[in-house]
Design an enzyme around this catalytic site. Structure first.
Site, mmCIF file in Angstrom:
data_model
loop_
_atom_site.group_PDB
_atom_site.id
_atom_site.type_symbol
_atom_site.label_atom_id
_atom_site.label_comp_id
_atom_site.label_asym_id
_atom_site.label_seq_id
_atom_site.Cartn_x
_atom_site.Cartn_y
_atom_site.Cartn_z
ATOM 1 N N ASP A 184 -70.005 27.244 -21.142
ATOM 2 C CA ASP A 184 -71.319 27.223 -21.785
ATOM 3 C C ASP A 184 -72.360 26.899 -20.721
ATOM 4 O O ASP A 184 -72.271 25.865 -20.044
ATOM 5 C CB ASP A 184 -71.337 26.160 -22.885
ATOM 6 C CG ASP A 184 -72.653 26.136 -23.652
ATOM 7 O OD1 ASP A 184 -73.301 27.199 -23.737
ATOM 8 O OD2 ASP A 184 -73.040 25.068 -24.138
ATOM 9 N N ARG A 227 -66.231 33.672 -22.809
ATOM 10 C CA ARG A 227 -67.007 33.029 -23.871
ATOM 11 C C ARG A 227 -67.143 33.974 -25.062
ATOM 12 O O ARG A 227 -67.522 35.145 -24.907
ATOM 13 C CB ARG A 227 -68.403 32.652 -23.339
ATOM 14 C CG ARG A 227 -69.415 32.215 -24.395
ATOM 15 C CD ARG A 227 -69.125 30.822 -24.930
ATOM 16 N NE ARG A 227 -70.041 30.458 -26.002
ATOM 17 C CZ ARG A 227 -71.207 29.820 -25.816
ATOM 18 N NH1 ARG A 227 -71.601 29.484 -24.612
ATOM 19 N NH2 ARG A 227 -71.956 29.505 -26.854
ATOM 20 N N ASP A 230 -76.588 26.678 -20.104
ATOM 21 C CA ASP A 230 -77.905 26.673 -20.732
ATOM 22 C C ASP A 230 -78.969 26.369 -19.694
ATOM 23 O O ASP A 230 -78.769 25.512 -18.810
ATOM 24 C CB ASP A 230 -77.989 25.609 -21.832
ATOM 25 C CG ASP A 230 -77.199 25.994 -23.069
ATOM 26 O OD1 ASP A 230 -77.432 27.099 -23.582
ATOM 27 O OD2 ASP A 230 -76.358 25.191 -23.503
ATOM 28 N N PRO A 246 -67.435 16.114 -28.548
ATOM 29 C CA PRO A 246 -68.181 17.298 -29.018
ATOM 30 C C PRO A 246 -69.390 16.908 -29.854
ATOM 31 O O PRO A 246 -69.399 15.877 -30.517
ATOM 32 C CB PRO A 246 -67.142 18.058 -29.844
ATOM 33 C CG PRO A 246 -66.107 17.053 -30.211
ATOM 34 C CD PRO A 246 -66.071 16.062 -29.091
ATOM 35 N N ARG A 259 -65.590 26.494 -26.622
ATOM 36 C CA ARG A 259 -65.970 27.575 -25.713
ATOM 37 C C ARG A 259 -65.336 27.365 -24.342
ATOM 38 O O ARG A 259 -65.175 26.226 -23.897
ATOM 39 C CB ARG A 259 -67.487 27.677 -25.598
ATOM 40 C CG ARG A 259 -68.147 26.468 -24.963
ATOM 41 C CD ARG A 259 -69.515 26.187 -25.513
ATOM 42 N NE ARG A 259 -69.462 25.588 -26.833
ATOM 43 C CZ ARG A 259 -70.537 25.102 -27.457
ATOM 44 N NH1 ARG A 259 -71.729 25.141 -26.897
ATOM 45 N NH2 ARG A 259 -70.427 24.569 -28.656
#
Length: 275
Positions: free
Chosen positions: A213, A201, A215, A163, A210
């Site tokens: 995700d 989410r 993007d 992470p 989550r």
């Protein structure tokens, strides 16, 4: 890119704000420039490798007569979208929709709306670190595939990563998605937020755990900075878990601000990590 042009196709239909226009109808002229690669058709002399302009012309007439719009802006927008989805070899188009009989009680040649629309190449990052991570990613990918305004979708290998930011959470499964879309960047953002919501989410903690995700990393050569959206993604050049999967799909893709390719950015990040 090569061009196939249809000039001033005449169609009689019923678009307009005034009652007389919608009842009596009037003449419209449609001019199209279709951007495509004609090389294979030129070498093979085979129509299946090109765009059948007769089919396009009849398609335009059918769509122009199929539904009435108050504004020619709306008629042009819908027609452009329909052509791009119906004829896969059309990468981009320029359209002029002319209204020579516009009722303005003054002499004129024509009123015209000119638009340019096309498929845009986009790269997304995707990640999950809750529950069945792979299943969450596969569900998000399927949601994108089912959208008629998205095509040619490809997915990178998925990699497990630590992470970023908030580290007290499970490892992530990360990947990249390449696609072509008719959505604007803002519309695509709405679409991926919708998919994230369907995937469970919840935006409760920045950099927190989550289910899914998504993007927007790159959208063509666009550079956008608003309160809602930043393209290229503001930290893509710093994140190996974004760059490594993306380099698998598009190592040549260039960061429109920094000027480096994805593969060059990946090497820089790895070099910094090893120092």
């Amino acid at each position: 890119m090569d061009e196939i042009r249809i000039e001033n196709l005449e169609v009689y239909c019923h678009h307009g704000v005034l009652k007389e226009e919608t009842v009596l109808g009037q003449k419209f002229l449609v001019s199209l420039t279709l951007f495509t690669d004609t090389r294979q058709a030129g070498k093979s002399d085979d129509l299946s490798h090109s765009i059948d302009y007769a089919s396009v012309a009849h398609f335009v007439e059918e769509r122009m007569k199929g539904k009435n719009y108050k504004l020619i802006e709306a008629a042009a927008e819908r027609l452009a979208e329909d052509i791009l989805m119906a004829f896969p070899l059309v990468e981009r188009l320029r359209m002029e929709l002319k209204k020579p009989w516009a009722p303005i009680l003054l002499p004129l040649d024509t009123v015209c709306v000119c638009i340019e629309r096309g498929w845009q190449t986009v790269y997304l990052s995707v990640g999950s670190n809750m529950g069945d991570k792979r299943a969450h990613i596969e569900k998000a990918v399927e949601g994108l595939k089912q959208d008629e305004k998205i095509r040619r979708l490809v997915v990178s290998s998925l990699i497990e990563t630590k992470p970023y930011g908030y580290t007290e959470q499970e490892d992530f499964l990360n990947g990249a998605i390449g696609l072509q879309t008719l959505y604007t960047p803002e519309e695509l953002l709405d679409k991926i937020h919708e998919i994230e919501k369907e995937g469970g989410r919840e935006r409760t903690l920045h950099w927190g755990p989550r289910t899914i995700d998504l993007d927007i990393v790159l959208y063509g050569d666009e550079v956008i900075q608003t309160d809602e959206l930043t393209i290229p993604h503001r930290e893509m050049h710093l994140r190996e878990f974004v760059l490594s999967p993306l380099a698998e799909l598009a190592p040549w893709a260039k960061h429109p601000v920094l000027g480096y390719t994805v593969s060059e950015l990946e090497r820089k990040v790895r070099s910094t990590a090893n120092d």
